[in-house]
Scaffold this active site. Structure first.
Site, mmCIF file in Angstrom:
data_model
loop_
_atom_site.group_PDB
_atom_site.id
_atom_site.type_symbol
_atom_site.label_atom_id
_atom_site.label_comp_id
_atom_site.label_asym_id
_atom_site.label_seq_id
_atom_site.Cartn_x
_atom_site.Cartn_y
_atom_site.Cartn_z
ATOM 1 N N LYS A 201 48.671 67.764 -75.836
ATOM 2 C CA LYS A 201 48.746 67.603 -74.387
ATOM 3 C C LYS A 201 50.197 67.374 -74.001
ATOM 4 C CE LYS A 201 47.011 64.785 -70.598
ATOM 5 N NZ LYS A 201 46.109 63.701 -70.207
ATOM 6 N N LYS A 254 46.581 71.781 -73.832
ATOM 7 C CA LYS A 254 46.603 71.573 -72.382
ATOM 8 C C LYS A 254 48.026 71.402 -71.899
ATOM 9 C CE LYS A 254 45.145 68.085 -69.171
ATOM 10 N NZ LYS A 254 44.846 66.724 -69.032
HETATM 11 C C1 PBG Z 1 43.956 61.841 -67.814
HETATM 12 C C2 PBG Z 1 43.916 63.297 -67.597
HETATM 13 C C3 PBG Z 1 44.794 64.098 -66.855
HETATM 14 C C4 PBG Z 1 44.254 65.374 -66.866
HETATM 15 C C5 PBG Z 1 43.099 65.329 -67.632
HETATM 16 N N1 PBG Z 1 42.926 64.049 -68.093
HETATM 17 C C6 PBG Z 1 45.997 63.757 -66.074
HETATM 18 C C7 PBG Z 1 47.218 63.246 -66.721
HETATM 19 O O1 PBG Z 1 47.357 63.188 -67.941
HETATM 20 O O2 PBG Z 1 48.056 62.819 -65.931
HETATM 21 C C8 PBG Z 1 44.804 66.561 -66.149
HETATM 22 C C9 PBG Z 1 43.814 67.560 -65.703
HETATM 23 C C10 PBG Z 1 44.297 68.515 -64.696
HETATM 24 O O3 PBG Z 1 45.467 68.521 -64.264
HETATM 25 O O4 PBG Z 1 43.474 69.353 -64.286
HETATM 26 N N2 PBG Z 1 44.919 61.393 -68.675
#
Ligand code: PBG
Length: 334
Positions: A201, A254
């Site tokens: 991520k 992601k």
């Molecule tokens: C929580 C999380 C996030 C997303 C999924 N789980 C946001 C972040 O890390 O700030 C992002 C999902 C999206 O942008 O569609 N940590």
């Protein structure tokens, strides 16, 4: 070999296989199926609330009771998996709403499961939607403390599974959380519940609309001390392999569109299914592009979807899941 009138001597004619739709489909390299789609759903406190998310036109925050009709529509469209995100009524320093017995997700899971036993329910496990400061864990000296956060994540995951979640998906990017969650679930007799790790991520500007949707933007600083630097490629393998060793059943990359190289490399490196998450910023970008008339929305959605499968993902998490299902039904992609 015949020489053409123009004097060309071609041994390879790639266009032969592109001549008609039956043939094109026969030799298609990427095949997709609705069963691999996961739709993200935002659940908030309250009753009778269905609130459009300003930065994500067409996406809503639903109170639990309002989520039912949306779920019915998803099931009718052939989408059988959703991923739940919770928006609590109150936040605190410790993110206690994340692991509360009567927290928004715990209640949502119980109620949704009762009404839709066939729906496959995945829960996002993170503290950022529940902390007053918006970071993904407990703060210590101005940064997120890894090990105390991991303990709370394991507690959160267990509470989701106890409520009836079919799978948990930790998105916090703390070190060691997959092992901790696996142990916690196993000790409580949930050894058959899979963990999908947001292993790879990146610290991405493409999450901005989500943070608006969940009210989870960090109140100071950024997430760069836990999410990945987008200049890095080899580190993605390290993260993915570590999480597989720790017990992750599915590895997620992601965002999706700007990380297809990573989807490819990670799917080559691991022997578990790889998921790609097309995030909120990708959704917002498509919507904005379509609105200004610069690009065709359905065609863009189609190419984006096919690209993640072509890159090696076998699971696709996307706000466009219903649209993609319709495009598959219509034979446009698939
Ligand atoms: C929580 C999380 C996030 C997303 C999924 N789980 C946001 C972040 O890390 O700030 C992002 C999902 C999206 O942008 O569609 N940590």
């Amino acid at each position: 070999m015949m020489m053409t009138e123009q004097g060309m001597m071609l041994t390879e004619r790639a266009r032969r296989l592109r001549q008609n739709p039956v043939l094109r489909k026969m030799v298609r390299e990427t095949r997709m199926d609705k069963s691999s789609l996961i739709y993200p759903l935002f659940i908030r406190e309250g009753t009778a609330v269905r609130e459009e998310i300003a930065s994500m036109e067409g996406q809503y925050r639903y109170s639990i009771d309002q989520s039912f009709s949306k779920i019915e529509k998803l099931l009718n469209a052939g989408i059988s998996s959703v991923m739940l995100f919770g928006i609590p009524g109150q936040k605190d320093e410790f993110g206690s709403g994340a692991y509360a017995e009567d927290g928004i997700i715990q209640r949502a899971v119980r109620e949704i499961k009762q009404r839709f036993p066939a729906l496959y329910l995945i829960t996002d496990v993170c503290l950022c939607e529940y902390t007053s400061h918006g970071h993904c864990g407990l703060l210590k000296d101005g940064d997120v403390d890894n090990d105390s956060t991991v303990a709370l994540l394991a507690k959160t995951a267990l509470s989701h599974v106890q409520a009836g979640a079919d799978m948990v998906a930790p998105s916090d990017m703390m070190d060691g959380r997959i092992r901790a969650i696996r142990q916690e679930l196993d000790q409580s007799g949930f050894e058959t519940v899979p963990v999908m790790s947001y292993a790879v991520k990146y610290a991405s500007s493409f999450y901005a609309p989500f943070r608006d949707a969940a009210g989870s933007a960090p109140s100071f600083g950024d997430r760069k001390s836990y999410q990945m630097d987008f200049h890095n490629r080899r580190e993605a393998q390290k993260e993915a392999l570590t999480d597989v060793r720790e017990g992750a059943d599915i590895i997620m990359v992601k965002p999706a569109m700007t990380y297809l190289d990573i989807v490819r490399e990670v799917s080559d490196a691991v022997n578990v299914p790889v998921a790609a998450y097309s995030v909120s910023g990708e959704y917002a970008m498509v919507k904005a592009g379509a609105k200004c008339g610069c690009v065709d929305e359905k065609k863009m959605i189609s190419e984006m979807a096919v690209s993640v499968y072509r890159a090696g993902a076998s699971v696709y998490i996307t706000y466009f899941a219903p649209e993609i299902a319709a495009l598959m039904d219509g034979g446009v992609i698939g």
